[in-house]
Design a protein around this motif. Structure first.
Motif, short mmCIF file in Angstrom:
data_model
loop_
_atom_site.label_atom_id
_atom_site.label_comp_id
_atom_site.label_asym_id
_atom_site.label_seq_id
_atom_site.Cartn_x
_atom_site.Cartn_y
_atom_site.Cartn_z
N ILE A 202 6.31 18.27 -51.41
CA ILE A 202 6.27 18.45 -52.81
C ILE A 202 7.78 18.18 -52.81
CG2 ILE A 202 6.83 20.05 -54.29
CD1 ILE A 202 5.26 22.94 -53.03
N LEU A 203 7.61 17.13 -53.67
CA LEU A 203 8.80 16.06 -54.58
C LEU A 203 9.50 16.91 -55.17
CD1 LEU A 203 6.81 14.32 -52.79
CD2 LEU A 203 7.62 12.31 -54.66
N SER A 204 11.00 17.21 -55.17
CA SER A 204 11.77 17.28 -56.43
C SER A 204 12.67 15.95 -56.33
CB SER A 204 12.63 18.65 -56.20
OG SER A 204 13.22 18.42 -54.94
N LEU A 209 11.94 15.01 -63.59
CA LEU A 209 10.87 14.41 -64.46
C LEU A 209 9.90 15.07 -64.93
CD1 LEU A 209 10.22 11.66 -61.40
CD2 LEU A 209 12.11 11.31 -63.29
N PRO A 210 9.23 14.07 -66.12
CA PRO A 210 8.18 15.10 -66.77
C PRO A 210 6.98 15.60 -66.22
CG PRO A 210 8.58 13.10 -68.37
CD PRO A 210 9.20 13.03 -66.53
N GLY A 242 3.35 6.25 -64.09
CA GLY A 242 4.45 4.80 -63.81
C GLY A 242 5.87 5.31 -63.20
N GLU A 243 6.47 6.98 -63.32
CA GLU A 243 7.63 7.37 -63.31
C GLU A 243 8.28 7.14 -62.41
OE1 GLU A 243 6.21 10.83 -66.84
OE2 GLU A 243 6.78 11.56 -64.35
N LEU A 244 7.92 7.14 -61.63
CA LEU A 244 8.09 6.69 -59.44
C LEU A 244 8.49 5.30 -59.43
CD1 LEU A 244 5.92 9.05 -57.25
CD2 LEU A 244 7.85 9.56 -58.33
N LYS A 245 9.56 5.13 -59.06
CA LYS A 245 10.11 3.43 -58.85
C LYS A 245 10.27 3.62 -57.37
CE LYS A 245 9.60 3.38 -63.89
NZ LYS A 245 8.29 2.30 -63.21
N SER A 246 9.86 2.21 -56.45
CA SER A 246 11.03 1.85 -55.82
C SER A 246 11.97 2.06 -55.92
CB SER A 246 9.91 0.87 -55.05
OG SER A 246 10.57 0.35 -53.93
N GLY A 247 12.70 2.32 -54.22
CA GLY A 247 14.05 2.94 -54.06
C GLY A 247 14.91 3.99 -54.61
N TYR A 249 15.42 8.17 -54.81
CA TYR A 249 16.10 8.78 -53.75
C TYR A 249 15.49 10.62 -54.54
CZ TYR A 249 18.34 5.73 -51.14
OH TYR A 249 18.72 4.59 -50.51
N CYS A 250 14.92 10.88 -53.40
CA CYS A 250 14.83 12.49 -54.00
C CYS A 250 14.84 13.49 -52.61
CB CYS A 250 12.66 12.21 -53.89
SG CYS A 250 11.96 12.38 -52.58
N ILE A 251 14.11 14.51 -53.24
CA ILE A 251 14.37 15.27 -51.62
C ILE A 251 12.69 16.50 -51.89
CG2 ILE A 251 14.97 18.05 -51.58
CD1 ILE A 251 16.87 16.16 -50.86
N VAL A 252 12.24 16.03 -50.02
CA VAL A 252 10.93 16.76 -49.79
C VAL A 252 11.34 17.78 -49.12
CG1 VAL A 252 9.14 15.83 -48.51
CG2 VAL A 252 10.70 14.07 -49.56
#
Length: 336
Positions: A202-204, A209-210, A242-247, A249-252
């Protein structure tokens, strides 16, 4: 004195560990200039979605068209000479002089080689002309051009990157976990009825994000990094909006343990003193009892797992904790 109390929630709980991670597009392709010439046009807008085969850049093609025409003419001449040499060779087979025959054969073989060389030159001219028209090799979103129109590109010496296309319909999430954590996950997965749940992440993000995002683990490194004692993992996450972009950072959040019958109480009901964590419970005589407990992870941001010190039937004080003390008689009001 009325005191709000509640009984623990008994539920199956899946515990998670959190790890920093980075996102990258499924495919990243650099568009490069491979021939020399002036950049004539860029036929797109930076940031837009382009389709495979779409024409994006044109490098001045005129010199390469002329080279192609010259190569075609050379091939035509070589073929004509080959035809003449072949006829001459056939005629010389009846010649009295052996020298004339050998010379005619040699000329014919040379003409065959000349045709092959001209064909290779023509093919090379076609390739170079094709390099003048740079097309999208994949679908994806493209960056702005790195070179302005009118600049000369020395592509034959050092291929120059003009833009990059990112196929970000599916993103790759990369992170590392401790080798001990990996071993615990394997053990829990072996004993769990729902083994697939341990493949889910799960990503945060620091800023919400929407939409919510989760994915499946797709790669596990075959080795442990001896310098850090960690293992690299990757997960695939769909990116339909298309909300996620290369580069980025997130928390898994990755599951590491399953507790079938966890005892859960409100985290706000827990206090701390020199001896550790404690709560106030109310016994069958409606008296407050100081109750030391041991706790585990926080669940759903408000419930805490109790690992020791509390049974599922005991009532614990949920409000007015500062107003009660050990041994006080109260009137417990059970919360739903």
């Amino acid at each position: 004195m009325n005191v709000n109390v509640s009984t623990p929630v008994i539920d199956s709980v899946l515990l998670y560990k959190q790890y920093p991670a980075s996102l990258s597009a499924k495919t990243e392709v650099n568009l490069v200039a491979r021939v020399d010439g002036f950049l004539q046009s860029a036929n797109y807008k930076g940031g837009e979605y382009v389709k495979k085969g779409q024409l994006l850049f044109i490098i001045e093609p005129k010199p390469y068209k002329e080279a192609l025409s010259q190569a075609e003419a050379q091939l035509s001449s070589a073929k004509s000479q080959n035809v003449y040499a072949k006829i001459n060779y056939a005629a010389s087979s009846n010649a009295v002089s052996q020298i004339d025959f050998v010379q005619a054969e040699s000329t014919w073989n040379q003409s065959i080689a000349a045709v092959k060389s001209a064909e290779a030159s023509l093919e090379n001219a076609k390739i170079n002309l094709g390099y003048c028209y740079i097309k999208a090799p994949i679908n994806g979103r493209i960056t702005s051009k790195s070179v302005d129109i009118g600049n000369f590109l020395n592509g034959s010496a050092t291929p120059q990157v003009l833009a990059t296309i990112y196929d970000d319909e599916t993103m790759t999430v990369t992170f590392t976990i401790e080798d001990s954590q990996y071993m615990q996950m394997i053990s829990e997965q072996k004993n769990s009825k729902n083994k697939n749940v341990f493949d889910t992440v799960i990503l945060s993000f620091n800023e919400s994000l929407p939409h919510n995002y989760s994915g499946k683990i797709s790669y596990l490194s075959p080795m442990v990094d001896l310098s850090t004692g960690t293992i690299t993992l990757q997960a695939k996450v769909n990116n339909p909006y298309g909300e996620l972009k290369s580069g980025m950072y997130c928390i898994v959040k990755i599951p590491y343990k399953e507790i079938p019958q966890a005892i859960l109480i409100k985290d706000a009901a827990i206090s701390t003193d020199q001896l550790g964590k404690y709560i106030y419970t109310v016994n069958s005589s409606n008296k407050v009892v100081y109750t030391p407990i041991k706790v585990g992870d926080l669940v759903n941001d408000s419930l805490r797992i109790v690992t020791e010190g509390l049974s599922s039937e005991q009532k614990y004080v949920t409000q007015a904790i500062q107003k009660v003390r050990d041994g006080m008689s109260v009137n417990p009001v059970l919360e739903k």
